[in-house]
Motif scaffolding. Sequence first.
Motif, PDB file in Angstrom:
ATOM      1  N   MET A 146       0.830  -1.193   0.000  1.00  0.00           N
ATOM      2  CA  MET A 146       0.000   0.000   0.000  1.00  0.00           C
ATOM      3  C   MET A 146       0.874   1.258   0.000  1.00  0.00           C
ATOM      4  O   MET A 146       2.075   1.201   0.245  1.00  0.00           O
ATOM      5  N   TYR A 204      -4.186   3.405   3.154  1.00  0.00           N
ATOM      6  CA  TYR A 204      -4.504   1.981   3.276  1.00  0.00           C
ATOM      7  C   TYR A 204      -5.363   1.463   2.124  1.00  0.00           C
ATOM      8  O   TYR A 204      -5.570   0.246   2.021  1.00  0.00           O
ATOM      9  N   CYS A 205      -5.848   2.336   1.277  1.00  0.00           N
ATOM     10  CA  CYS A 205      -6.767   1.925   0.219  1.00  0.00           C
ATOM     11  C   CYS A 205      -6.231   2.255  -1.168  1.00  0.00           C
ATOM     12  O   CYS A 205      -6.992   2.553  -2.094  1.00  0.00           O
ATOM     13  N   LEU A 249      -3.876  -0.013  -8.489  1.00  0.00           N
ATOM     14  CA  LEU A 249      -4.998  -0.871  -8.082  1.00  0.00           C
ATOM     15  C   LEU A 249      -5.412  -1.802  -9.214  1.00  0.00           C
ATOM     16  O   LEU A 249      -5.807  -2.956  -8.977  1.00  0.00           O
ATOM     17  N   PHE A 272      -3.205  -4.688  -9.017  1.00  0.00           N
ATOM     18  CA  PHE A 272      -3.604  -5.583  -7.937  1.00  0.00           C
ATOM     19  C   PHE A 272      -4.786  -6.439  -8.365  1.00  0.00           C
ATOM     20  O   PHE A 272      -4.800  -7.660  -8.138  1.00  0.00           O
ATOM     21  N   ASP A 273      -5.793  -5.819  -8.980  1.00  0.00           N
ATOM     22  CA  ASP A 273      -6.965  -6.570  -9.411  1.00  0.00           C
ATOM     23  C   ASP A 273      -6.588  -7.655 -10.418  1.00  0.00           C
ATOM     24  O   ASP A 273      -7.108  -8.774 -10.374  1.00  0.00           O
ATOM     25  N   VAL A 311      -3.799 -10.372   2.232  1.00  0.00           N
ATOM     26  CA  VAL A 311      -3.025  -9.128   2.220  1.00  0.00           C
ATOM     27  C   VAL A 311      -2.657  -8.742   3.645  1.00  0.00           C
ATOM     28  O   VAL A 311      -3.353  -9.064   4.606  1.00  0.00           O
ATOM     29  N   LEU A 342      -2.178  -6.252   6.709  1.00  0.00           N
ATOM     30  CA  LEU A 342      -2.813  -5.055   7.239  1.00  0.00           C
ATOM     31  C   LEU A 342      -2.029  -4.598   8.466  1.00  0.00           C
ATOM     32  O   LEU A 342      -1.677  -5.412   9.322  1.00  0.00           O
ATOM     33  N   TRP A 362     -10.900  -3.844   0.817  1.00  0.00           N
ATOM     34  CA  TRP A 362     -10.169  -4.971   0.229  1.00  0.00           C
ATOM     35  C   TRP A 362     -11.041  -6.207   0.089  1.00  0.00           C
ATOM     36  O   TRP A 362     -10.901  -6.965  -0.898  1.00  0.00           O
ATOM     37  N   ARG A 384     -12.946  -6.053  -3.038  1.00  0.00           N
ATOM     38  CA  ARG A 384     -12.148  -6.351  -4.228  1.00  0.00           C
ATOM     39  C   ARG A 384     -11.943  -7.855  -4.401  1.00  0.00           C
ATOM     40  O   ARG A 384     -11.469  -8.293  -5.445  1.00  0.00           O
ATOM     41  N   VAL A 410     -10.332 -10.084  -1.819  1.00  0.00           N
ATOM     42  CA  VAL A 410      -9.257 -10.765  -1.111  1.00  0.00           C
ATOM     43  C   VAL A 410      -9.841 -11.840  -0.191  1.00  0.00           C
ATOM     44  O   VAL A 410     -10.994 -11.780   0.231  1.00  0.00           O
ATOM     45  N   PHE A 437      -6.708 -11.534   5.716  1.00  0.00           N
ATOM     46  CA  PHE A 437      -5.720 -10.549   6.142  1.00  0.00           C
ATOM     47  C   PHE A 437      -4.745 -11.185   7.121  1.00  0.00           C
ATOM     48  O   PHE A 437      -5.148 -11.899   8.047  1.00  0.00           O
TER      49      PHE A 437
END
Length: 560
Positions: free
Chosen positions: A70, A84-85, A94, A97-98, A113, A115, A212, A215, A217, A220
Amino acid sequence: MTSVELSVESAPAAQASPREWWRTAAIYQIYPRSFADANGDGIGDLPGITSRLDALRDLGVDAIWLSPFMTSPQKDAGYDVADYCDVDPLFGTLADFDAMLAAAHERGIRVIVDLVPNHSSDQHAWFQAALAAAPGSPERARYMFRDGQGEDGELPPNNWQSVFGGPAWTRITEADGRPGQWYLHLFDSSQPDFDWANPEVQEEFRRILRFWLDRGVDGFRVDVAHGLVKHDELPDYMPPEDSDSMGGQEPVPYWGQEGVHEIYRDWHRLLEEYPGDRALCAEAWMPTAEETALWVRPDEMHQAFNFPYLMAEWDAEQLHEVIDVSFEAFGGVGAPTTWVLSNHDVIRHASRLALGAEHPQGHGIGPLSKGKPDPVVGLRRARAATTLMLALPGSAYLYQGEELGLPEVIDLPDDARQDPTWFRTKGERYGRDGCRVPIPWEADAPAYGFNATGASWLPQPAEWHGLARDAQDADPASTLNLYRALLRLRREHGVAAAEFSWIEDAPADTVAFRSGPVTVIANLGAEPVALPAGARVLVSSAPLEGDAVPTDTAVWLAND
């Protein structure tokens, strides 16, 4: 030469549900800046990860865990998060990442991921607002700002020390130029701690989790999961000399406070709103397995790293004890035991297991270390330790490069080092750079295939030429092919969800057990150990000596 008889005694068994993938998963940790670099700037990135996913599918892992990618000023290799986003431009976008997430899912690989909720970067918009605001303001209430002691507040609020060395408090200069309040940073001064008593902080992290999860995931890994909540009175505390960097054995006023558990109960409920059985894994550096198990009670986290196992010495009695205690502690709360031998914070186990002296977490092998590891002994023990570990029921974590037998890199140039520990201890501790060097893919390519340009944010040692993945690929005796065989057999024989039992009357220097249809014998002693009559070998960490298991060797046998 002694021998092993196959009588057994009962021990706690692992329980698994087909839906709860995290109970038995083999999870591969990716340290993004050191895994694969697609754009050639010397720092690994998300497109690089995507380009190497086939290698991980072929290795046989079930999931990957990505250390932070991040937005960050990278004062602590991404563990200082400014947004964080979003994705730091070092690693891509992003959209990258996707694409990586979709490609992993297409290959049947889940994605976890990292955190970092204990602290943010000092470049985070919230902290910048806090610096601009007045004492007592809502902006400052998001962090641990306190008035100092002494006549003019010139002394810190207490004597706490940073994990990275030096004081854990830094005094700010107020907007009018006067010396002001102090803020807490259990790590680097660029990593101010959040105040988790503040509902605004709690709600912000719910938003981050949802971002997340939306998206796609699968879970964490939670950094410093035993932190977050500090003792209300902020009492003085000094860890014992030579303790590891996460504190002492006695109660610590900033680790393991009771209030932290309600945070994870809240997160557990949030994850249950999403389909697909999402998981939380705790990095909780608690002194015992019993204390660590508190993080994985049924309504809290799903996994917790078994650090007592990771830090166990290469000693049969000690391993026997930590395995027993782990099954009892984690099984007692209905959680899987999560085994691990290496990660981005500790000396790689291909080096650590050859060290006779204790090397605390986070210190590395440095000027104050007692000796250097024998690489031959280290690799032999590492292969045996992994062969043992992957037969234990539960989940297992692997750290990138351990499947290549990579050792700790000790002799980095001083001007190349980047770990905050190195700077804050004025070179007394090397810190964690030695386990973070970019990994080798192709022996004869620039940067050993890490990229096409030869750039590398930490220099790679010349001896890694022979450890590159392509150099090991066709060698049936290579460490890479040992890992492939172990992960394949682990799936085929279902050992991760099997019933576990110790073998009675095994020789004193062995760790010997049954895991479902597999018998495991690990010889940690100086003398060979004879195999049971008629034993059928499935895999061995080193060549056998006739019908005997030599020293520092582990073997899987079929229970025909």
